[in-house]
Write an enzyme that holds these catalytic residues in place. Structure first.
Site, mmCIF file in Angstrom:
data_model
loop_
_atom_site.group_PDB
_atom_site.id
_atom_site.type_symbol
_atom_site.label_atom_id
_atom_site.label_comp_id
_atom_site.label_asym_id
_atom_site.label_seq_id
_atom_site.Cartn_x
_atom_site.Cartn_y
_atom_site.Cartn_z
ATOM 1 N N ASN A 28 38.670 53.995 44.163
ATOM 2 C CA ASN A 28 39.965 53.999 43.611
ATOM 3 C C ASN A 28 40.148 54.654 42.366
ATOM 4 O O ASN A 28 39.381 54.270 41.415
ATOM 5 C CB ASN A 28 40.454 52.418 43.411
ATOM 6 C CG ASN A 28 41.640 52.277 43.160
ATOM 7 O OD1 ASN A 28 42.454 53.153 43.377
ATOM 8 N ND2 ASN A 28 42.128 50.998 42.866
ATOM 9 N N HIS B 67 45.321 36.711 46.383
ATOM 10 C CA HIS B 67 45.704 36.867 44.955
ATOM 11 C C HIS B 67 47.123 35.941 44.549
ATOM 12 O O HIS B 67 48.176 36.794 44.641
ATOM 13 C CB HIS B 67 45.628 38.166 44.456
ATOM 14 C CG HIS B 67 44.601 38.832 44.384
ATOM 15 N ND1 HIS B 67 44.341 40.032 43.795
ATOM 16 C CD2 HIS B 67 43.093 38.667 45.073
ATOM 17 C CE1 HIS B 67 42.992 40.294 43.823
ATOM 18 N NE2 HIS B 67 42.316 39.570 44.934
ATOM 19 N N ARG C 132 43.055 32.639 44.203
ATOM 20 C CA ARG C 132 42.575 33.273 42.997
ATOM 21 C C ARG C 132 44.143 33.018 42.185
ATOM 22 O O ARG C 132 45.020 33.314 42.447
ATOM 23 C CB ARG C 132 42.096 34.799 42.936
ATOM 24 C CG ARG C 132 41.757 35.125 41.720
ATOM 25 C CD ARG C 132 41.532 36.725 41.771
ATOM 26 N NE ARG C 132 42.415 37.412 41.408
ATOM 27 C CZ ARG C 132 42.416 38.857 40.916
ATOM 28 N NH1 ARG C 132 41.241 39.562 41.037
ATOM 29 N NH2 ARG C 132 43.345 39.728 40.540
ATOM 30 N N HIS D 110 33.887 41.920 47.714
ATOM 31 C CA HIS D 110 35.041 42.301 46.936
ATOM 32 C C HIS D 110 36.077 42.880 48.007
ATOM 33 O O HIS D 110 35.735 43.814 48.955
ATOM 34 C CB HIS D 110 34.757 43.552 46.200
ATOM 35 C CG HIS D 110 35.527 44.289 45.226
ATOM 36 N ND1 HIS D 110 35.700 45.491 44.969
ATOM 37 C CD2 HIS D 110 36.765 43.557 44.635
ATOM 38 C CE1 HIS D 110 36.907 45.730 44.141
ATOM 39 N NE2 HIS D 110 37.487 44.715 43.933
ATOM 40 N N ASP E 183 42.432 48.321 47.936
ATOM 41 C CA ASP E 183 41.602 49.909 47.693
ATOM 42 C C ASP E 183 39.992 49.614 48.363
ATOM 43 O O ASP E 183 39.594 50.936 48.608
ATOM 44 C CB ASP E 183 41.457 50.046 45.990
ATOM 45 C CG ASP E 183 40.625 48.955 45.389
ATOM 46 O OD1 ASP E 183 41.386 48.081 44.855
ATOM 47 O OD2 ASP E 183 39.615 49.189 45.058
ATOM 48 N N GLU F 255 37.438 37.876 49.582
ATOM 49 C CA GLU F 255 38.329 38.151 49.178
ATOM 50 C C GLU F 255 39.237 38.946 50.194
ATOM 51 O O GLU F 255 38.766 39.720 50.695
ATOM 52 C CB GLU F 255 38.250 39.276 47.744
ATOM 53 C CG GLU F 255 39.502 39.591 47.110
ATOM 54 C CD GLU F 255 39.349 40.429 45.830
ATOM 55 O OE1 GLU F 255 37.970 40.934 45.924
ATOM 56 O OE2 GLU F 255 40.013 40.338 45.055
ATOM 57 N N TRP G 150 39.638 46.168 30.963
ATOM 58 C CA TRP G 150 40.861 45.641 31.245
ATOM 59 C C TRP G 150 40.771 44.627 32.541
ATOM 60 O O TRP G 150 41.748 44.161 33.025
ATOM 61 C CB TRP G 150 42.005 47.101 31.840
ATOM 62 C CG TRP G 150 41.401 47.698 32.732
ATOM 63 C CD1 TRP G 150 40.282 48.848 32.350
ATOM 64 C CD2 TRP G 150 41.256 47.919 34.225
ATOM 65 N NE1 TRP G 150 40.068 49.711 33.687
ATOM 66 C CE2 TRP G 150 40.360 48.891 34.482
ATOM 67 C CE3 TRP G 150 41.956 46.813 34.903
ATOM 68 C CZ2 TRP G 150 40.439 48.973 35.892
ATOM 69 C CZ3 TRP G 150 41.801 47.165 36.371
ATOM 70 C CH2 TRP G 150 41.012 48.270 37.010
HETATM 71 C C1 CS2 Z 1 39.950 43.134 41.277
HETATM 72 C C2 CS2 Z 1 40.396 44.449 41.822
HETATM 73 O O1 CS2 Z 1 39.749 42.277 43.477
HETATM 74 C C3 CS2 Z 1 39.224 42.246 42.354
HETATM 75 O O2 CS2 Z 1 38.641 41.260 41.907
HETATM 76 O O3 CS2 Z 1 39.046 43.128 40.041
HETATM 77 O O4 CS2 Z 1 41.573 44.260 41.970
HETATM 78 C C4 CS2 Z 1 39.839 45.788 41.054
HETATM 79 O O5 CS2 Z 1 40.358 45.676 39.957
HETATM 80 C C5 CS2 Z 1 40.148 47.049 41.854
HETATM 81 O O6 CS2 Z 1 39.679 47.078 42.885
HETATM 82 C C6 CS2 Z 1 39.751 48.275 41.160
HETATM 83 O O7 CS2 Z 1 40.025 49.183 42.047
HETATM 84 MG MG MG Z 2 37.594 41.383 40.305
#
Ligand code: CS2
Ligand code: MG
Length: 411
Positions: A37, A122, A147, A321, A325, A348, A411
């Site tokens: 990403n 999310h 989350r 993860h 993306d 996730e 961030w």
């Molecule tokens: C995040 C993501 O999914 C997560 O936990 O931290 O949104 C992450 O910021 C992005 O995949 C960055 O490309």
């Molecule tokens: Mg994350």
């Protein structure tokens, strides 16, 4: 079975994806996700200029040997670009092996250890009302865990929070597709003290609205120092989190010892890690509870299975993860691993947009809160090359943070 063709396909149906497509002399096609990403084209170059020429003529069955050859022969090891490129080759070869065997990849990894994978979505909102709506919306979509991210009073824009604007009749969901794009990273703001004061009040409100049973997660997005993370973990203990994610920038694995000494809130880390070495101390000293590695950025299915097997010796579980993306190909790869391993924890799952789903046809299902990769041979994802060709690459940057005095912050 010989690799005869290798193409790198870049498409942006709702956001940018980089896909490696391998074809063998026996007609089998394998797909691998190489999406990084915000830095997509660097992986395209790594693959096209340096990897594809090495693949032609290789035995497609030799997955481990090809992985070791690409990892070791380059001399320059690790890093997200290298590992996303190697990961795409690894996934594509597992896809081909599955098709050649007539079996879904999870069967080749030992078969299913469960009926499906619990997924979390999310939920977010700038304030409690928006957050509650988002949690309800996720439960209606079938999620059994969520989350929780919210705005912090005094801060204008925080990554991970859906905006209040209404798009297509529903609330705009942050970083869902279509992804926010720009020629320069969007600037957001941050203040850790305000966040540390505010967050426990949010979890208290969520628990009193939704009860004690709903599994709740939270992502700290690398923003805290170890002592701040320890404090947050401690203050969230009454709300029984499923996990607190990326509480510190974990390049410094030793820092997690301090966090761990102070809190029993379960810890998850590793979405930006690329190899098992990034987890070595965290796993062997049991400093975390969940491994956040993604198939795509971790070098593919082979190393993902290995790190989860290593973690299993310490009763540490998977929590791969899965934001948008990660392409449907990379996502399918980790579903196959998650179904097969004994120490699956949670997956996730941010849902892709319609155009992405039309470009990548998937056998995956999401029913009653559980994901399953399906039983098509291989990974279970087909790429419609004509559809992909309609959507050229668009420059896109992730955001960044500044503190009130202008200092750049995580961030
Ligand atoms: C995040 C993501 O999914 C997560 O936990 O931290 O949104 C992450 O910021 C992005 O995949 C960055 O490309
Ligand atoms: Mg994350």
């Amino acid at each position: 079975m010989i690799i005869e063709r290798a193409e790198v396909i870049v498409t942006s149906p709702n956001r940018n994806f980089v896909t490696l497509r391998l074809q063998t002399d026996e007609g089998h096609v394998g797909l691998g996700d190489a999406t990084l990403n915000g830095r997509e084209l660097s992986v395209v170059s790594y693959l096209k200029d340096h990897v594809v020429p090495l693949l032609i003529g290789k035995d497609a069955h030799r997955i481990e040997d090809t992985w070791q050859f690409l990892y070791r022969s380059a001399y320059w090891r690790r890093g997200p670009v290298t590992m996303a490129a190697i990961g795409a080759v690894d996934m594509a070869l597992w896809d081909i092996k599955g098709k050649a065997a007539g079996m879904p990849v999870y069967q080749l990894l030992g078969g299913a250890s469960r009926t499906g994978l619990m997924a979390y979505g999310h939920a977010s909102g700038v304030d409690l009302q928006a957050l509650f709506d988002s949690i309800r919306e996720h439960r209606e979509l079938g999620y059994r865990s969520v989350r929780v991210q919210t705005g912090v009073p005094g801060l204008k824009a925080i990554y991970g929070i859906a905006a209040q604007s209404v798009i297509d009749g529903g609330l705009e969901r942050y970083d869902h597709e279509p992804a926010r794009r720009g020629a320069y990273p969007a600037e957001e703001d941050w203040d850790t003290r305000s966040y540390l004061h505010h967050l426990p009040t949010v979890f208290e409100a969520v628990r009193s609205e939704f009860g004690p049973d709903l599994p709740l997660l939270h992502d700290g997005h690398h923003r805290m120092t170890p002592i701040q993370a320890a404090k947050l973990g401690k203050s969230l203990e009454p709300y029984d989190l499923f996990w607190l994610e990326d509480c510190t920038p974990a390049e410094n694995q030793d820092a997690l010892r301090l966090v761990r000494q102070h809190t029993t809130t379960p810890l998850a880390i590793g979405e930006i890690f690329n190899t098992v070495w990034d987890f070595q101390t965290l796993i062997s000293e049991q400093l975390i509870d969940y491994v956040r590695a993604a198939s795509t950025h971790f070098g593919g299915i082979s190393p993902l299975k290995k790190v989860m097997d290593f973690a299993a010796q310490y009763q540490i579980k998977s929590g791969c993860h899965g934001p948008t993306d990660i392409s449907p190909v990379g996502f399918a790869a980790q579903l196959h691993v998650g179904l097969a391993i004994h120490n699956f924890g949670i997956q996730e799952y941010m849902q892709h947009g319609e155009r992405t789903n039309a470009t990548f046809q998937q056998s995956m299902t999401f029913e009653n809160g559980l994901l399953h990769p399906g039983d098509n041979p291989g990974l279970g994802v087909d790429l419609d090359v004509d559809e992909a060709g309609k959507y050229p690459y668009e420059q896109a940057y992730l955001p960044f943070n500044r503190l009130a005095d202008g200092t750049v912050h995580d961030w």
